[in-house]
Design an enzyme around this catalytic site. Sequence first.
Site, PDB file in Angstrom:
ATOM      1  N   ILE A 113      41.400  41.390  48.239  1.00  0.00           N
ATOM      2  CA  ILE A 113      39.948  41.476  48.047  1.00  0.00           C
ATOM      3  C   ILE A 113      39.626  42.408  46.880  1.00  0.00           C
ATOM      4  O   ILE A 113      38.763  42.112  46.045  1.00  0.00           O
ATOM      5  CB  ILE A 113      39.250  41.949  49.334  1.00  0.00           C
ATOM      6  N   GLN A 116      40.323  40.549  43.694  1.00  0.00           N
ATOM      7  CA  GLN A 116      39.319  39.520  43.429  1.00  0.00           C
ATOM      8  C   GLN A 116      37.985  40.138  43.017  1.00  0.00           C
ATOM      9  O   GLN A 116      37.316  39.646  42.119  1.00  0.00           O
ATOM     10  CB  GLN A 116      39.140  38.636  44.672  1.00  0.00           C
ATOM     11  N   GLU A 117      37.614  41.209  43.682  1.00  0.00           N
ATOM     12  CA  GLU A 117      36.296  41.794  43.458  1.00  0.00           C
ATOM     13  C   GLU A 117      36.219  42.620  42.179  1.00  0.00           C
ATOM     14  O   GLU A 117      35.209  42.568  41.467  1.00  0.00           O
ATOM     15  CB  GLU A 117      35.914  42.675  44.662  1.00  0.00           C
ATOM     16  N   SER A 118      37.248  43.409  41.883  1.00  0.00           N
ATOM     17  CA  SER A 118      37.152  44.358  40.764  1.00  0.00           C
ATOM     18  C   SER A 118      38.352  44.330  39.839  1.00  0.00           C
ATOM     19  O   SER A 118      38.440  45.172  38.942  1.00  0.00           O
ATOM     20  CB  SER A 118      36.988  45.780  41.311  1.00  0.00           C
TER      21      SER A 118
END
Length: 251
Positions: A113, A116-118
Amino acid sequence: MAILKPTLLTALAAMVTTTQAQSANPGVGSNPNAQGATDDVTPSTGPNGSEDWLNTGLTSTGWTPPYLALSSVLHISLSQFYATIGSPCAQYDQYFQSASSKYTIDPVILAVIAMQESSCNASAGGPTPGLMQVSCDNYPNGVCTDSIQDNVDAGTNYLKSQLDAAGGNAIQAFGAYNGWFTAGSGLNGDKGLTVDYPCSEEGRANGVPQNLDYLHQVLNGWLMGLDVYGDDAWIGTYRCDQNCDDGKVIE
């Protein structure tokens, strides 16, 4: 027997090459609990189910997430992730491990996550800062801090809250992490997320359009060790442009 002309042979060879280039085998098998699951990852399928299944209702009556328990989600190991596309996340392993122990969520899920996010950038800014890109409401005492551990805990806390609300359904919880919503939310005529919602007047008023390939990219891309932001950007069929400049979300 018909003889194929060189131009047709060339075209057929190109089609085969393209198909091969747009598939990958992560070596984890296929999930018996997921519809449309395949050993190979393709633009529309993968080990954790087909995109059509993950996005049930998105093109018609509104998103109605099928059920897939988090414990049954297939993924590569944490060491494999760190050794490949997740190498930027390895330096934050202690934070993922700590949050994993606190919230009983596999650390590879948390690292994925963050990637994917940052892109595993702890200095990523915006209204949802840091590795996990969640709002300050999820931090201890509801206030953002500069602590990397607080940030990872905040993201994990939010994911856990969505899992609990969804009865353990990983598909619904992952979708919620990206702003997806089901019927009963009051949005989109109370229908839930649909393909035409993100670029509607209401959708625009609620911020950046949802990536309609998100579930497929996470469950069959990032969790399989594929770089959805790089060489494996072919994963997904909606190809959401994330800006609505052309009035639609499908290229």
